[in-house]
Design a protein around this motif. Structure first.
Motif, PDB file in Angstrom:
ATOM      1  N   GLU A  97       0.856  -1.185   0.000  1.00  0.00           N
ATOM      2  CA  GLU A  97       0.000   0.000   0.000  1.00  0.00           C
ATOM      3  C   GLU A  97       0.891   1.233   0.000  1.00  0.00           C
ATOM      4  OE1 GLU A  97      -4.068   1.649   2.032  1.00  0.00           O
ATOM      5  OE2 GLU A  97      -2.617   0.700   3.376  1.00  0.00           O
ATOM      6  N   ALA A  98       0.555   2.201  -0.865  1.00  0.00           N
ATOM      7  CA  ALA A  98       1.313   3.449  -0.912  1.00  0.00           C
ATOM      8  C   ALA A  98       0.370   4.596  -1.265  1.00  0.00           C
ATOM      9  CB  ALA A  98       2.445   3.365  -1.931  1.00  0.00           C
ATOM     10  N   LEU A  99       0.720   5.770  -0.769  1.00  0.00           N
ATOM     11  CA  LEU A  99      -0.071   6.971  -1.015  1.00  0.00           C
ATOM     12  C   LEU A  99       0.097   7.433  -2.460  1.00  0.00           C
ATOM     13  CD1 LEU A  99      -1.813   9.079   0.564  1.00  0.00           C
ATOM     14  CD2 LEU A  99       0.320  10.380   0.884  1.00  0.00           C
ATOM     15  N   VAL A 100      -1.022   7.836  -3.079  1.00  0.00           N
ATOM     16  CA  VAL A 100      -0.970   8.462  -4.402  1.00  0.00           C
ATOM     17  C   VAL A 100      -1.593   9.851  -4.282  1.00  0.00           C
ATOM     18  CG1 VAL A 100      -0.929   6.279  -5.667  1.00  0.00           C
ATOM     19  CG2 VAL A 100      -3.137   7.311  -5.116  1.00  0.00           C
ATOM     20  N   GLU A 101      -1.948  10.459  -5.390  1.00  0.00           N
ATOM     21  CA  GLU A 101      -2.465  11.827  -5.374  1.00  0.00           C
ATOM     22  C   GLU A 101      -3.829  11.908  -4.687  1.00  0.00           C
ATOM     23  OE1 GLU A 101      -3.796   9.600  -8.913  1.00  0.00           O
ATOM     24  OE2 GLU A 101      -1.834   9.963  -8.004  1.00  0.00           O
ATOM     25  N   GLY A 102      -4.137  13.088  -4.153  1.00  0.00           N
ATOM     26  CA  GLY A 102      -5.459  13.329  -3.592  1.00  0.00           C
ATOM     27  C   GLY A 102      -5.710  12.696  -2.241  1.00  0.00           C
ATOM     28  N   GLY A 103      -4.664  12.214  -1.579  1.00  0.00           N
ATOM     29  CA  GLY A 103      -4.830  11.642  -0.250  1.00  0.00           C
ATOM     30  C   GLY A 103      -5.338  10.209  -0.237  1.00  0.00           C
ATOM     31  N   ILE A 104      -5.476   9.584  -1.425  1.00  0.00           N
ATOM     32  CA  ILE A 104      -5.925   8.195  -1.471  1.00  0.00           C
ATOM     33  C   ILE A 104      -4.701   7.277  -1.586  1.00  0.00           C
ATOM     34  CG2 ILE A 104      -8.119   8.811  -2.525  1.00  0.00           C
ATOM     35  CD1 ILE A 104      -6.996   7.787  -5.214  1.00  0.00           C
ATOM     36  N   THR A 105      -4.928   6.009  -1.349  1.00  0.00           N
ATOM     37  CA  THR A 105      -3.848   5.040  -1.531  1.00  0.00           C
ATOM     38  C   THR A 105      -4.200   4.096  -2.665  1.00  0.00           C
ATOM     39  OG1 THR A 105      -4.757   3.433   0.041  1.00  0.00           O
ATOM     40  CG2 THR A 105      -3.235   5.098   0.916  1.00  0.00           C
ATOM     41  N   ARG A 106      -3.185   3.410  -3.150  1.00  0.00           N
ATOM     42  CA  ARG A 106      -3.375   2.354  -4.133  1.00  0.00           C
ATOM     43  C   ARG A 106      -2.676   1.113  -3.602  1.00  0.00           C
ATOM     44  NH1 ARG A 106      -4.008   4.831  -9.857  1.00  0.00           N
ATOM     45  NH2 ARG A 106      -5.823   5.552  -8.684  1.00  0.00           N
ATOM     46  N   LEU A 107      -3.193  -0.055  -3.967  1.00  0.00           N
ATOM     47  CA  LEU A 107      -2.644  -1.319  -3.495  1.00  0.00           C
ATOM     48  C   LEU A 107      -2.019  -2.077  -4.667  1.00  0.00           C
ATOM     49  CD1 LEU A 107      -5.739  -2.345  -1.359  1.00  0.00           C
ATOM     50  CD2 LEU A 107      -3.564  -1.527  -0.450  1.00  0.00           C
ATOM     51  N   MET A 108      -1.035  -2.897  -4.359  1.00  0.00           N
ATOM     52  CA  MET A 108      -0.442  -3.769  -5.377  1.00  0.00           C
ATOM     53  C   MET A 108      -0.192  -5.135  -4.759  1.00  0.00           C
ATOM     54  SD  MET A 108       3.035  -3.389  -7.691  1.00  0.00           S
ATOM     55  CE  MET A 108       4.156  -3.896  -6.368  1.00  0.00           C
ATOM     56  N   GLY A 109      -0.771  -6.169  -5.371  1.00  0.00           N
ATOM     57  CA  GLY A 109      -0.588  -7.528  -4.884  1.00  0.00           C
ATOM     58  C   GLY A 109       0.466  -8.254  -5.689  1.00  0.00           C
ATOM     59  N   ILE A 110       1.292  -9.051  -4.991  1.00  0.00           N
ATOM     60  CA  ILE A 110       2.279  -9.907  -5.643  1.00  0.00           C
ATOM     61  C   ILE A 110       1.718 -11.330  -5.620  1.00  0.00           C
ATOM     62  CG2 ILE A 110       4.684 -10.663  -5.712  1.00  0.00           C
ATOM     63  CD1 ILE A 110       4.444  -7.667  -6.008  1.00  0.00           C
ATOM     64  N   TYR A 111       1.551 -11.939  -6.800  1.00  0.00           N
ATOM     65  CA  TYR A 111       0.912 -13.243  -6.936  1.00  0.00           C
ATOM     66  C   TYR A 111       1.886 -14.267  -7.493  1.00  0.00           C
ATOM     67  CZ  TYR A 111      -3.611 -10.902  -6.383  1.00  0.00           C
ATOM     68  OH  TYR A 111      -4.677 -10.175  -5.896  1.00  0.00           O
ATOM     69  N   GLU A 112       1.914 -15.471  -6.901  1.00  0.00           N
ATOM     70  CA  GLU A 112       2.776 -16.524  -7.425  1.00  0.00           C
ATOM     71  C   GLU A 112       2.000 -17.735  -7.933  1.00  0.00           C
ATOM     72  OE1 GLU A 112       5.391 -18.180  -4.507  1.00  0.00           O
ATOM     73  OE2 GLU A 112       3.863 -18.190  -2.954  1.00  0.00           O
ATOM     74  N   ASP A 113       0.814 -17.992  -7.429  1.00  0.00           N
ATOM     75  CA  ASP A 113       0.029 -19.142  -7.859  1.00  0.00           C
ATOM     76  C   ASP A 113      -1.434 -18.789  -7.641  1.00  0.00           C
ATOM     77  OD1 ASP A 113      -0.861 -21.602  -8.635  1.00  0.00           O
ATOM     78  OD2 ASP A 113      -0.436 -22.587  -6.723  1.00  0.00           O
ATOM     79  N   PHE A 114      -2.163 -18.498  -8.716  1.00  0.00           N
ATOM     80  CA  PHE A 114      -3.542 -18.031  -8.567  1.00  0.00           C
ATOM     81  C   PHE A 114      -4.365 -18.460  -9.769  1.00  0.00           C
ATOM     82  CE2 PHE A 114      -1.148 -15.038 -10.941  1.00  0.00           C
ATOM     83  CZ  PHE A 114      -1.985 -14.270 -11.728  1.00  0.00           C
ATOM     84  N   ASN A 115      -5.627 -18.708  -9.527  1.00  0.00           N
ATOM     85  CA  ASN A 115      -6.551 -19.107 -10.573  1.00  0.00           C
ATOM     86  C   ASN A 115      -7.875 -18.401 -10.323  1.00  0.00           C
ATOM     87  OD1 ASN A 115      -7.832 -20.350 -12.709  1.00  0.00           O
ATOM     88  ND2 ASN A 115      -8.057 -22.324 -11.680  1.00  0.00           N
ATOM     89  N   LEU A 116      -8.010 -17.216 -10.903  1.00  0.00           N
ATOM     90  CA  LEU A 116      -9.143 -16.341 -10.616  1.00  0.00           C
ATOM     91  C   LEU A 116      -9.800 -15.864 -11.905  1.00  0.00           C
ATOM     92  CD1 LEU A 116      -7.302 -14.213  -7.921  1.00  0.00           C
ATOM     93  CD2 LEU A 116      -9.188 -15.786  -7.450  1.00  0.00           C
ATOM     94  N   GLU A 117     -11.117 -15.797 -11.889  1.00  0.00           N
ATOM     95  CA  GLU A 117     -11.852 -15.278 -13.042  1.00  0.00           C
ATOM     96  C   GLU A 117     -12.047 -13.772 -12.960  1.00  0.00           C
ATOM     97  OE1 GLU A 117     -15.513 -17.383 -13.413  1.00  0.00           O
ATOM     98  OE2 GLU A 117     -14.545 -19.319 -13.820  1.00  0.00           O
ATOM     99  N   ARG A 118     -11.869 -13.203 -11.756  1.00  0.00           N
ATOM    100  CA  ARG A 118     -12.115 -11.769 -11.577  1.00  0.00           C
ATOM    101  C   ARG A 118     -11.085 -11.201 -10.612  1.00  0.00           C
ATOM    102  NH1 ARG A 118     -16.957  -8.554 -12.174  1.00  0.00           N
ATOM    103  NH2 ARG A 118     -17.103  -6.816 -10.714  1.00  0.00           N
ATOM    104  N   ILE A 119     -10.287 -10.255 -11.105  1.00  0.00           N
ATOM    105  CA  ILE A 119      -9.251  -9.604 -10.303  1.00  0.00           C
ATOM    106  C   ILE A 119      -9.391  -8.103 -10.511  1.00  0.00           C
ATOM    107  CG2 ILE A 119      -6.782  -9.431  -9.812  1.00  0.00           C
ATOM    108  CD1 ILE A 119      -6.451 -12.064 -11.433  1.00  0.00           C
ATOM    109  N   GLY A 120      -9.627  -7.366  -9.430  1.00  0.00           N
ATOM    110  CA  GLY A 120      -9.721  -5.926  -9.596  1.00  0.00           C
ATOM    111  C   GLY A 120     -10.739  -5.282  -8.651  1.00  0.00           C
ATOM    112  N   SER A 121     -11.121  -4.029  -8.948  1.00  0.00           N
ATOM    113  CA  SER A 121     -10.788  -3.421 -10.219  1.00  0.00           C
ATOM    114  C   SER A 121      -9.310  -3.014 -10.269  1.00  0.00           C
ATOM    115  CB  SER A 121     -11.678  -2.213 -10.503  1.00  0.00           C
ATOM    116  OG  SER A 121     -11.458  -1.167  -9.585  1.00  0.00           O
ATOM    117  N   VAL A 122      -8.766  -3.116 -11.494  1.00  0.00           N
ATOM    118  CA  VAL A 122      -7.360  -2.801 -11.735  1.00  0.00           C
ATOM    119  C   VAL A 122      -7.257  -1.343 -12.158  1.00  0.00           C
ATOM    120  CG1 VAL A 122      -5.316  -3.386 -13.085  1.00  0.00           C
ATOM    121  CG2 VAL A 122      -6.930  -5.192 -12.421  1.00  0.00           C
TER     122      VAL A 122
END
Length: 358
Positions: A97-122
């Motif tokens: 998690e890190a701060l971006v503009e406007g006082g909001i944060t954005r998240l970034m996930g690190i994935y090694e083994d996943f099987n998903l039909e829906r990821i996001g919103s990106v």
């Protein structure tokens, strides 16, 4: 006749005497009950073999051996309240998690083994997320970007799957029931197809080293009196998430926008074994309020939290060599417990909003 009767009487008396003698020869049976000692069975020791498994570089847990040298994916998540909760976020091995503009944060996930039909919103890339992804030799997944992010992608040579490129419709799809731009979602199938179409390398190079931290062989408490049952991260007046420690399962549960932070697919609250607070120097890069931070060839301080306790750590990064390490007070590479890790890249000028409470 008299003699015959006498003989018969004598014979009957003899038979009676013989019969009585035989009865006296009967041996009484021994009625004593012999109790046998109980048989005590030794407990059978169950040995885990893990023949087809290896220890993950991201979690320290056992994973399928097929994934041993696979490159992970780094996926950028929208984190405004409207876009919450996110789908597929609970499958991330490490969450930034890190701060971006406007006082909001954005998240970034690190994935090694996943099987998903829906990821996001990106959502769109920021250049420091590109840099974080490069530390893991990850393929970077995003929908949109800033000019700073595209410059970083080019300078570091990061393989990326962008929603605004020709590969966008392969990797992503829109959910028309949600307002744009918060309705872009990816799937594992699309990500793998996009990777194949662009011909990206899917395995680490032989000389690749992860090196962020080491893993303890078993769950280990921090030897300190510093208690951290609740961690509050006040990035701004808009975004103040927190994590609470549960002693029953020894995990930290995340909350944001005054509600448990869940994965929309599973309904389960995000929970982590390890928390790392990485303090960085951060500032506005332009009049639009876009952020930047001193992480290219830099060092700093921070905290490691697990099992209700915390300790101070340091960190050092060389973006040119892709090396990033956390260190303990003795200068050794930090050892953390096996499990999922949450990393907050937190501005060092906002430490008054960083709180550790019982």
């Amino acid at each position: 006749m008299k003699k015959i009767k006498i003989v018969l009487i004598l014979l009957m008396i003899g038979i009676t005497i013989i019969g009585c003698g035989k009865k006296k020869e009967v041996v009484e049976e021994n009625t004593e009950v012999v109790t046998q000692p109980p048989v005590i069975e030794e407990p059978v020791e169950v040995v885990e073999t893990h023949e087809d498994e290896v220890l993950s570089d991201l979690t320290g847990d056992w994973i399928n051996k097929e994934n041993e040298n696979k490159r992970p994916y780094a996926i950028v998540f929208n984190n405004i309240e409207y876009a919450s909760p996110q789908s597929g976020i609970g499958d991330a091995a490490i969450l930034y998690e890190a701060l971006v503009e406007g006082g909001i944060t954005r998240l970034m996930g690190i994935y090694e083994d996943f099987n998903l039909e829906r990821i996001g919103s990106v959502r769109s890339a920021r250049h420091y997320f590109v840099s974080f992804a490069d530390e893991y030799d990850a393929i970077f997944v995003h929908y949109g970007h800033t000019k700073y992010a595209t410059a970083k992608i080019e300078s570091l040579g990061v393989n990326n799957l962008s929603g605004l490129s020709g590969i966008g419709t392969t990797v992503f799809y829109r959910d028309n029931g949600i307002k744009a731009p918060h309705n872009a979602f990816a799937s594992t199938k699309g990500i793998l197809e996009g990777t194949k179409k662009l011909g990206y390398r899917t395995e680490h190079k032989e000389d690749f080293e992860t090196g962020h931290f080491n893993f303890n062989k078993e769950d280990t408490d921090i030897n300190t009196d510093a208690v951290a049952d609740k961690i509050t991260l006040k990035y701004s007046n808009i975004t103040t998430p927190y994590l609470e420690y549960h002693s029953d399962d020894k995990l930290y549960y995340r909350y944001q926008y005054n509600t448990p932070h869940i994965d929309k697919i599973t309904g389960k609250q995000l929970a982590f074994k390890n928390i790392i607070i990485q303090l960085v120097k951060e500032w506005n890069i332009d009049k639009n309020g876009y952020q930047t931070m001193d992480i290219e060839n830099s060092s700093g301080t921070g905290y490691y939290i697990t099992n209700g306790k915390m300790k101070e750590i340091t960190w050092q990064k060389n973006e040119g060599t892709k090396k990033m390490h956390y260190y303990d007070a003795d200068g050794k590479v930090l050892s953390i417990n096996p499990g999922k890790t949450f990393i907050s890249v937190y501005p060092n000028d906002k430490v008054e909003g960083l709180k550790f409470t019982n």
